[in-house]
Design a protein around this motif. Structure first.
Motif, PDB file in Angstrom:
ATOM      1  N   GLU A 124      77.628  56.599  17.133  1.00  0.00           N
ATOM      2  CA  GLU A 124      78.306  55.341  16.827  1.00  0.00           C
ATOM      3  C   GLU A 124      79.763  55.549  16.430  1.00  0.00           C
ATOM      4  OE1 GLU A 124      76.108  53.374  13.810  1.00  0.00           O
ATOM      5  OE2 GLU A 124      74.239  53.278  14.973  1.00  0.00           O
ATOM      6  N   LEU A 125      80.191  56.793  16.425  1.00  0.00           N
ATOM      7  CA  LEU A 125      81.536  57.124  15.970  1.00  0.00           C
ATOM      8  C   LEU A 125      82.448  57.429  17.150  1.00  0.00           C
ATOM      9  CD1 LEU A 125      83.225  57.653  13.377  1.00  0.00           C
ATOM     10  CD2 LEU A 125      82.515  60.048  13.547  1.00  0.00           C
ATOM     11  N   SER A 126      83.601  56.781  17.183  1.00  0.00           N
ATOM     12  CA  SER A 126      84.563  57.044  18.254  1.00  0.00           C
ATOM     13  C   SER A 126      84.985  58.506  18.213  1.00  0.00           C
ATOM     14  CB  SER A 126      85.810  56.152  18.095  1.00  0.00           C
ATOM     15  OG  SER A 126      85.469  54.785  18.100  1.00  0.00           O
ATOM     16  N   ASN A 127      85.240  59.069  19.380  1.00  0.00           N
ATOM     17  CA  ASN A 127      85.703  60.455  19.505  1.00  0.00           C
ATOM     18  C   ASN A 127      84.716  61.477  18.929  1.00  0.00           C
ATOM     19  OD1 ASN A 127      88.476  60.353  20.742  1.00  0.00           O
ATOM     20  ND2 ASN A 127      88.801  58.947  19.011  1.00  0.00           N
ATOM     21  N   CYS A 128      83.472  61.120  18.924  1.00  0.00           N
ATOM     22  CA  CYS A 128      82.435  62.047  18.471  1.00  0.00           C
ATOM     23  C   CYS A 128      81.281  62.021  19.487  1.00  0.00           C
ATOM     24  CB  CYS A 128      81.922  61.644  17.094  1.00  0.00           C
ATOM     25  SG  CYS A 128      80.770  62.824  16.341  1.00  0.00           S
ATOM     26  N   PRO A 129      80.922  63.201  20.011  1.00  0.00           N
ATOM     27  CA  PRO A 129      81.549  64.516  19.846  1.00  0.00           C
ATOM     28  C   PRO A 129      82.994  64.491  20.347  1.00  0.00           C
ATOM     29  CG  PRO A 129      79.401  64.705  20.942  1.00  0.00           C
ATOM     30  CD  PRO A 129      79.767  63.258  20.940  1.00  0.00           C
ATOM     31  N   ALA A 130      83.796  65.408  19.810  1.00  0.00           N
ATOM     32  CA  ALA A 130      85.220  65.426  20.135  1.00  0.00           C
ATOM     33  C   ALA A 130      85.437  65.828  21.591  1.00  0.00           C
ATOM     34  CB  ALA A 130      85.944  66.402  19.207  1.00  0.00           C
ATOM     35  N   ASP A 131      86.245  65.060  22.279  1.00  0.00           N
ATOM     36  CA  ASP A 131      86.559  65.378  23.675  1.00  0.00           C
ATOM     37  C   ASP A 131      87.490  66.575  23.783  1.00  0.00           C
ATOM     38  OD1 ASP A 131      85.043  63.259  24.611  1.00  0.00           O
ATOM     39  OD2 ASP A 131      86.713  61.844  24.520  1.00  0.00           O
ATOM     40  N   GLN A 132      88.183  66.893  22.690  1.00  0.00           N
ATOM     41  CA  GLN A 132      89.146  67.988  22.697  1.00  0.00           C
ATOM     42  C   GLN A 132      89.314  68.511  21.277  1.00  0.00           C
ATOM     43  OE1 GLN A 132      92.271  65.511  24.184  1.00  0.00           O
ATOM     44  NE2 GLN A 132      93.160  65.180  22.162  1.00  0.00           N
ATOM     45  N   ALA A 133      89.801  69.713  21.155  1.00  0.00           N
ATOM     46  CA  ALA A 133      90.085  70.267  19.833  1.00  0.00           C
ATOM     47  C   ALA A 133      91.360  69.640  19.288  1.00  0.00           C
ATOM     48  CB  ALA A 133      90.239  71.788  19.932  1.00  0.00           C
ATOM     49  N   GLY A 134      91.375  69.386  17.962  1.00  0.00           N
ATOM     50  CA  GLY A 134      92.568  68.789  17.363  1.00  0.00           C
ATOM     51  C   GLY A 134      92.323  68.354  15.937  1.00  0.00           C
ATOM     52  N   PHE A 135      93.316  67.708  15.372  1.00  0.00           N
ATOM     53  CA  PHE A 135      93.238  67.258  13.984  1.00  0.00           C
ATOM     54  C   PHE A 135      92.749  65.813  13.911  1.00  0.00           C
ATOM     55  CE2 PHE A 135      96.588  70.514  13.842  1.00  0.00           C
ATOM     56  CZ  PHE A 135      96.116  71.314  12.815  1.00  0.00           C
ATOM     57  N   VAL A 136      91.871  65.569  12.950  1.00  0.00           N
ATOM     58  CA  VAL A 136      91.513  64.202  12.581  1.00  0.00           C
ATOM     59  C   VAL A 136      92.508  63.818  11.489  1.00  0.00           C
ATOM     60  CG1 VAL A 136      89.777  62.722  11.496  1.00  0.00           C
ATOM     61  CG2 VAL A 136      89.095  64.443  13.199  1.00  0.00           C
ATOM     62  N   THR A 137      93.122  62.652  11.620  1.00  0.00           N
ATOM     63  CA  THR A 137      94.211  62.256  10.721  1.00  0.00           C
ATOM     64  C   THR A 137      93.933  60.910  10.069  1.00  0.00           C
ATOM     65  OG1 THR A 137      95.381  61.302  12.635  1.00  0.00           O
ATOM     66  CG2 THR A 137      95.957  63.555  12.006  1.00  0.00           C
ATOM     67  N   LYS A 138      94.678  60.621   9.002  1.00  0.00           N
ATOM     68  CA  LYS A 138      94.489  59.351   8.302  1.00  0.00           C
ATOM     69  C   LYS A 138      95.713  59.046   7.428  1.00  0.00           C
ATOM     70  CE  LYS A 138      92.066  58.722   4.533  1.00  0.00           C
ATOM     71  NZ  LYS A 138      92.872  57.723   3.762  1.00  0.00           N
ATOM     72  N   GLY A 139      96.074  57.785   7.348  1.00  0.00           N
ATOM     73  CA  GLY A 139      97.113  57.363   6.423  1.00  0.00           C
ATOM     74  C   GLY A 139      96.537  57.294   5.013  1.00  0.00           C
ATOM     75  N   ASP A 140      97.283  57.703   4.014  1.00  0.00           N
ATOM     76  CA  ASP A 140      96.762  57.714   2.640  1.00  0.00           C
ATOM     77  C   ASP A 140      96.330  56.328   2.175  1.00  0.00           C
ATOM     78  OD1 ASP A 140      97.345  60.368   2.680  1.00  0.00           O
ATOM     79  OD2 ASP A 140      98.924  60.316   1.171  1.00  0.00           O
TER      80      ASP A 140
END
Length: 308
Positions: free
Chosen positions: A189-205
Motif C-alpha cells: 500500500e506504500l508508494s515506491n515500495c519495494p523501491a524501484d531504484q536505490a536512493g534516499f527517502v527524504t522528508k521536510g521537517d
C-alpha cells in the motif's frame, strides 16, 4: 635736457598702447580651466561643469567597485562550496522551523566535508545514520539536501532532509516511521515500495509524510546524481530580497507550494533560477543566482531551492 627732439617722441611712443593689440593678448596664459569658444576666444569653465565631471567619475568608480566586489564574493563562495549558485532563497515553509521561508541558505557540494555515517561515496548522511553517530544539521539528525525531483532539471529543486537509504527492490516499510507513511499498512500500500531504484527517502521537517509516499509523491527515491548539494548555513530573511525581486531566468512563479512540497530558488550573479518546487513549503527555496542554495548574488546572478 636732451637736444635731440626724436628722443621725446620715442619716449612717448614707448608708453603708448599699440592699437593693433587686443586686451585678450595680454595677461597670464590660459589654464586648464579655460575653454575655447567661437571666434577663438577662451572662457573659464563654470564650477558646476567641473562638479558634474567629478560626480560622473565618482559614480563610475563606485559602480565598477561594487560589481568587482560582488564578483569576488561570488567567486569565493563558489570556490568554497563547489556549487553554483552557492546560495538559495527558501520559497516555502516545509522545513520550518529549522529553515524558514525567506531564508537564504548556503549550499555545499555534498562530497566536501561529509559527516560521519555518510552512505558510501555519496557524502550524504541520512537521519537514521546521523542518530547513530550523533551527526546533526539544522537541529536535526542527518543532512539537509537540495535535489532535483525525479532527476528532472526543469523542475524546481527541493530542499529536504535525507531520512534513510534504500536499496533497489527493498521492502522498506518496516524501516519507515509509521507516522510518515500516510495510511499505508504494508509495503503493497506504500508508494515506491519495494523501491524501484536505490536512493534516499527524504522528508521536510514540517511535513507529515515522506516525499516518496502518497498518491502524488514528490519524487522517487533520490539517486546520488540527483543531489545538488547539502545545506550548510542560513541567513534569516535575506532570501526575501531574491523572492520579491524575481530575476532574469528565474522559473515562472507557480501557485504557492504546499508545505509538503519543497522548492528553492537559486541566487546566482543575476539571481536566477529556482530550486525545490520553487523550494515549496514541503521543501521550497529559490537559488540565487543558478546551478546558486548569489550572490548569489553574493550577487553577486543569486536561482533557488525549496523544501516541500
Amino acid at each position: 635736457m636732451s637736444d635731440d627732439p626724436r628722443r621725446g617722441e620715442s619716449d612717448r611712443t614707448d608708453g603708448a598702447r599699440d592699437p593693433s593689440r587686443r586686451p585678450d593678448d595680454e595677461g597670464p596664459p590660459r589654464g586648464d580651466g579655460d575653454r575655447e569658444i567661437a571666434g577663438g576666444e577662451p572662457r573659464r569653465a563654470e564650477p558646476a561643469e567641473r562638479a558634474d565631471d567629478v560626480d560622473w567619475q565618482v559614480y563610475a568608480y563606485d559602480l565598477v567597485s561594487s560589481v568587482a566586489a560582488v564578483a569576488l564574493v561570488g567567486a569565493f563562495l563558489f570556490a568554497v562550496s563547489g556549487v553554483w549558485p552557492p546560495l538559495v532563497a527558501i520559497e516555502s515553509p516545509s522545513m520550518t522551523p529549522h529553515i524558514q521561508k525567506g531564508d537564504l541558505v548556503f549550499v555545499m557540494e555534498e562530497e566536501r566535508f561529509s559527516g560521519d555515517g555518510a552512505v558510501g561515496e555519496t557524502g550524504v548522511v541520512p537521519a537514521q545514520s546521523g542518530a547513530e553517530s550523533d551527526y546533526r544539521t539544522f537541529q536535526g539528525y542527518g543532512d539537509v539536501i537540495v535535489y532535483q525531483p525525479d532527476g528532472n532539471a526543469r523542475e524546481t529543486p527541493i530542499i529536504h532532509r535525507a531520512m534513510f537509504w534504500v536499496e533497489e527492490g527493498e521492502n522498506w516499510y518496516d524501516r519507515a516511521d509509521e507516522e510518515y507513511v500516510g495510511t499505508a499498512d504494508n509495503c503493497e500500500e506504500l508508494s515506491n515500495c519495494p523501491a524501484d531504484q536505490a536512493g534516499f527517502v527524504t522528508k521536510g521537517d514540517y511535513n507529515h509524510q515522506y516525499d516518496q509516499v502518497g498518491s502524488r509523491p514528490l519524487s522517487d527515491p533520490v539517486r546520488p546524481e540527483w543531489v545538488i548539494g547539502t545545506a550548510e548555513a542560513r541567513v534569516p530573511l535575506l532570501g526575501e530580497i531574491r523572492l520579491r525581486s524575481g530575476g532574469v531566468g528565474a522559473a515562472p512563479a507557480a501557485a504557492t507550494p504546499s508545505p509538503n512540497e519543497g522548492g528553492v530558488r537559486k541566487a546566482s550573479t543575476n539571481a536566477s533560477a529556482a530550486c525545490a518546487i520553487s523550494a515549496s513549503p514541503s521543501a521550497g527555496a529559490s537559488t540565487a543566482g543558478a546551478n546558486a542554495t548569489g550572490a548569489s548574488a553574493a550577487a553577486a546572478n543569486a536561482s533557488a531551492a525549496a523544501a516541500p
